[in-house]
Design a protein around this motif. Structure first.
Motif, PDB file in Angstrom:
ATOM      1  N   ASN A  50       0.829  -1.205   0.000  1.00 29.74           N
ATOM      2  CA  ASN A  50       0.000   0.000   0.000  1.00 29.74           C
ATOM      3  C   ASN A  50       0.867   1.260   0.000  1.00 29.74           C
ATOM      4  O   ASN A  50       1.617   1.501   0.957  1.00 29.74           O
TER       5      ASN A  50
ATOM      6  N   ARG B 184      -9.345  -1.221   3.257  1.00 27.19           N
ATOM      7  CA  ARG B 184      -9.500  -2.222   4.292  1.00 27.19           C
ATOM      8  C   ARG B 184     -10.392  -3.375   3.841  1.00 27.19           C
ATOM      9  O   ARG B 184     -10.095  -4.556   4.105  1.00 27.19           O
TER      10      ARG B 184
ATOM     11  N   PHE C 163      -8.492  -5.573   1.437  1.00 30.40           N
ATOM     12  CA  PHE C 163      -7.492  -6.293   2.231  1.00 30.40           C
ATOM     13  C   PHE C 163      -8.148  -7.523   2.879  1.00 30.40           C
ATOM     14  O   PHE C 163      -7.633  -8.650   2.806  1.00 30.40           O
TER      15      PHE C 163
ATOM     16  N   GLY D 168      -5.215  -0.266   5.597  1.00 29.00           N
ATOM     17  CA  GLY D 168      -5.607  -0.122   4.205  1.00 29.00           C
ATOM     18  C   GLY D 168      -5.508   1.340   3.791  1.00 29.00           C
ATOM     19  O   GLY D 168      -5.273   2.230   4.619  1.00 29.00           O
TER      20      GLY D 168
END
Length: 466
Positions: A38, A76, A79, A115
């Protein structure tokens, strides 16, 4: 030849006859990996290299037989979906690997990975906007035979100042709290962090972070066990970050694991084979003298540069923070000591000009030639290594094979083949199993049986066998 030398020769001959067969991996199932990188964070400092690091590590894994799922710049929810998909693939005989590059944090002793959309306006947002590292570890430990986790994260707590305290474009975190220490309760688990608790993990100024660069370089070495490889990762990262970042590993793996389990395609020369054995001994000894002795025996070879880097790190010169001139200046050499250096070099056959106690151009050239002969960087300036080798009177000796900053155990077998002072080997045998500060004391003898006695936990001891 002696019995021990005969054993070494026969062992080497057997390896040659077998074609240096590749060692077995710790697990015989599939190799599965989830790689997350990320970079494009929206509520905090973007990271220049995290996504590129993930791509580089994914490519490395694919080259070494891993089936890789990659998540690049995910929020998120993405993820979490990726983790769910990955966990469903893992079988009881498989090796499962998780890699993360990006921002991370700790809260109340628990570590979280972020995230892209994490804002974390308060601690109550953490559960909904971040992924708990221990939940990833728990899933892998329950389902896989072997679990490997690599976390190249910022190691700071965003709640402290909204994730904006770091120097933009320089680090993956601020010098705040870092990630919390971890421990693993499951068997067959290794967790590797890019920095120790409380340290900053640098994003790097090149294409990749120092940590990921070192991982790819050393984990890919043929037939190099992961524990040994990670020692070299730690050393490289320390050197590249001027000792500000030191990776950490937590492992309870009992079996050996090799990323690249292939032996070299061509037969390995006997000298290279023995050099590798000595290199691993020097790594375990981990003292300046250990590396000096290694380089005196193996001045060239595939790992000689790594040995020189390790020696520079132990001598405080790994990051180039102190110039050779400054290092010599700090020694505060007297004119008598400088003259002694000249006379000793002259006795060794070096042209130093006049032995007048002034380190002029000829003496500097002689020092450079002497450093080259030792396998050291040619600076022309005296440092503790040169002073130790020349046995300069009045300079504190730091080259004992048993000298260490922390109490530790030394295996006498590691000293054999490197250490040239038989008294040191016998002393280590005498002290076998005693975990204490072991330092050689240079100067007037305190024990009748020793020219240079040993002290144990700041107390003089005498080993009858020495």
């Amino acid at each position: 030849m002696g019995f021990r030398n005969l054993q070494t020769f026969l062992f080497f001959l057997l390896l040659m006859l077998l074609g240096l067969s590749a060692p077995l991996s710790a697990a015989e199932g599939k190799r599965l990996a989830l790689v997350v990188g990320n970079s494009a964070y929206t509520a905090t400092t973007p990271l220049a290299n995290a996504a590129a690091d993930a791509r580089a590590f994914a490519a490395f894994l694919k080259e070494n037989g891993f089936e890789v799922d990659s998540l690049i710049n995910v929020d998120r929810a993405g993820f979490a979906r990726g983790l769910s998909t990955f966990s469903k693939k893992i079988g009881p005989a498989d090796t499962a690997l998780f890699y993360f590059a990006g921002h991370g944090m700790q809260l109340k002793g628990e570590n979280f990975l972020l995230g892209l959309d994490a804002e974390l306006l308060s601690e109550f947002d953490v559960g909904a906007e971040a992924i708990a590292l221990n939940s990833i570890t728990g899933i892998m430990e329950r389902k896989a035979s072997l679990s490997l986790l690599f976390v190249d994260a910022c190691r700071n707590n965003p709640i402290a100042d909204r994730l904006n305290a770091s120097v933009e474009g320089v680090t993956r975190g601020a010098a705040l709290k870092g990630l919390a220490p971890v421990s693993s309760t499951g068997s067959g688990t290794m967790i590797a962090f890019s920095a120790s608790p409380g340290q900053v993990a640098y994003d790097g100024v090149g294409d990749n972070s120092p940590f990921t660069t070192a991982l790819v370089e050393h984990l890919s070495s043929p037939s190099l066990e992961v524990g040994t490889a990670f020692k070299r990762v730690i050393r490289d990262v320390r050197i590249k970050t001027n000792n500000f970042q030191s990776p950490q590993i937590v492992s309870n793996i009992a079996a050996e694991f090799y990323f690249n389990a292939s032996a070299p395609a061509t037969a390995v020369a006997a000298s290279d084979f023995l050099a590798q054995i000595d290199f691993e001994k020097a790594e375990r000894i981990a003292t300046a003298r250990g590396w000096q002795l290694y380089l005196a025996k193996h001045q060239s070879g595939s790992v000689s540069d790594s040995a020189r880097a390790a020696l520079r790190l132990l001598e405080g010169g790994g990051g180039g923070l102190v110039s050779p001139q400054e290092a010599e200046s700090r020694m505060k050499l007297t004119q008598s000591q400088r003259k002694e250096i000249q006379l000793t070099l002259s006795d060794l056959g070096y042209d130093i000009g006049a032995a007048d106690g002034n380190l002029g151009q000829k003496t500097r050239r002689a020092i450079s030639r002497y450093q080259k002969a030792l396998g050291l960087t040619e600076t022309g300036y005296v440092n503790s290594i040169v002073a130790n080798r020349l046995e300069l009177v009045g300079v504190t000796r730091t080259d004992s094979a048993v000298s260490a900053d922390e109490a530790r155990l030394f295996d006498p077998e590691d000293l054999k083949g490197l250490e040239t002072d038989e008294r040191t080997i016998r002393a280590a045998q005498c002290l076998r199993g005693q975990r204490n500060h072991l330092r050689r004391v240079w100067g007037p003898p305190l024990c009748s049986s020793l020219r240079s006695p040993l002290v144990l936990a700041d107390r003089q001891i005498c080993c009858p066998a020495v």
